[in-house]
Design a protein around this motif. Structure first.
Motif, PDB file in Angstrom:
ATOM      1  N   LEU A  75     -19.007 -12.239  30.370  1.00  0.00           N
ATOM      2  CA  LEU A  75     -18.844 -13.423  29.526  1.00  0.00           C
ATOM      3  C   LEU A  75     -17.453 -14.018  29.673  1.00  0.00           C
ATOM      4  O   LEU A  75     -17.301 -15.246  29.736  1.00  0.00           O
ATOM      5  N   VAL A  76     -16.442 -13.170  29.748  1.00  0.00           N
ATOM      6  CA  VAL A  76     -15.079 -13.666  29.987  1.00  0.00           C
ATOM      7  C   VAL A  76     -15.026 -14.422  31.311  1.00  0.00           C
ATOM      8  O   VAL A  76     -14.454 -15.513  31.410  1.00  0.00           O
ATOM      9  N   LYS A  77     -15.639 -13.852  32.340  1.00  0.00           N
ATOM     10  CA  LYS A  77     -15.649 -14.478  33.660  1.00  0.00           C
ATOM     11  C   LYS A  77     -16.314 -15.852  33.605  1.00  0.00           C
ATOM     12  O   LYS A  77     -15.799 -16.838  34.158  1.00  0.00           O
ATOM     13  N   LYS A  78     -17.480 -15.939  32.923  1.00  0.00           N
ATOM     14  CA  LYS A  78     -18.199 -17.206  32.829  1.00  0.00           C
ATOM     15  C   LYS A  78     -17.408 -18.245  32.039  1.00  0.00           C
ATOM     16  O   LYS A  78     -17.397 -19.429  32.392  1.00  0.00           O
ATOM     17  N   LEU A  79     -16.762 -17.816  30.968  1.00  0.00           N
ATOM     18  CA  LEU A  79     -15.967 -18.747  30.159  1.00  0.00           C
ATOM     19  C   LEU A  79     -14.759 -19.258  30.939  1.00  0.00           C
ATOM     20  O   LEU A  79     -14.380 -20.431  30.819  1.00  0.00           O
ATOM     21  N   GLU A  80     -14.164 -18.391  31.724  1.00  0.00           N
ATOM     22  CA  GLU A  80     -13.018 -18.801  32.540  1.00  0.00           C
ATOM     23  C   GLU A  80     -13.434 -19.810  33.603  1.00  0.00           C
ATOM     24  O   GLU A  80     -12.668 -20.729  33.949  1.00  0.00           O
TER      25      GLU A  80
END
Length: 236
Positions: free
Chosen positions: A97-102
């Motif tokens: 999720l962090v990766k997608k938000l970034e």
């Protein structure tokens, strides 16, 4: 995979009596210690399906086991696998999720109807029901950053879910530069998620982070969804 996830929401409860969840980015896999960052979503999905297959195998022969102590012993292999595999869900979910938000150039939150909103007095649901969107908000840069920082701050300990029926009235679309959208459905009633790309249990505290993002966007986590659906149906 969604079927496995929903079933796990029930069968994992057995293992809670045998072992507790640890807050860690590493989990013992046999004689090895594996970091969650080393495990792909696909690999963890296979681990989860194999864990459930083990439960089904043990369940098939459970009727032959007499006595609570022997019953616990019979399911002990599953309890061990349950602890090992579920401990990985939270960190991997958070990482993805962090990766997608970034990577996202747009984050959109939408309030929408669910099939459950059309339940009849006899508790049945018509085979065909309409699908309504009520409000949709694209987060501004500060709201996106707050959401990202909220997810980053999570411990990663897996929220192992409930047996509550999944009824989603919020959708989060994470849209990348290529226009592809990754979609997360949110059920505030039971505090759970269904992510089309990452079908795993979420980390503890994520529902509070998403609730904060929803409210800051001017939306509401809870509304009279059935009344909204009935009113919209009258307009059609």
């Amino acid at each position: 995979m969604i079927q496995v996830r929903l079933l796990l929401g029930v069968v994992f409860l057995f293992a809670l009596g045998a072992c507790s969840q640890e807050s860690s980015e590493t989990v013992e896999l046999g004689s090895e210690v594996v970091e969650a960052s080393d495990l792909s979503v696909e690999e963890l999905g296979r681990e989860t399906e194999e864990m459930f297959a083990l439960y089904q195998t043990l369940e098939a022969s459970a009727e032959e086991v007499m006595g609570a102590e022997k019953f616990d012993k019979h399911f002990e292999p599953y309890a061990v696998e349950n602890k090992r595999v579920l401990a990985l869900h939270g960190p991997v979910f958070r990482r993805e999720l962090v990766k997608k938000l970034e990577q996202a150039v747009e984050v959109r939150i939408t309030e929408h109807s669910d099939r459950e909103d059309f339940i009849l007095p006899d508790l049945s649901i018509p085979e065909k029901v309409p699908s309504y969107e009520y409000r949709s908000v694209t987060l501004d840069s500060s709201q996106r950053l707050a959401l990202l920082e909220g997810v980053r701050s999570l411990s990663g300990v897996t929220d192992e879910g409930t047996a509550c029926p999944f009824v989603a009235h919020h959708r989060i679309d994470l849209i990348g530069e290529d226009g592809d959208s990754s979609r997360i459905e949110v059920c505030f009633k039971c505090g759970e998620f269904y992510w089309d790309e990452v079908n795993l249990f979420a980390p503890q505290g994520l529902i509070e982070v998403i609730r904060d993002a929803v409210m800051k966007a001017g939306l509401k986590p809870v509304r009279d969804w059935q009344a909204l659906a009935i009113e919209r149906a009258k307009e059609d």
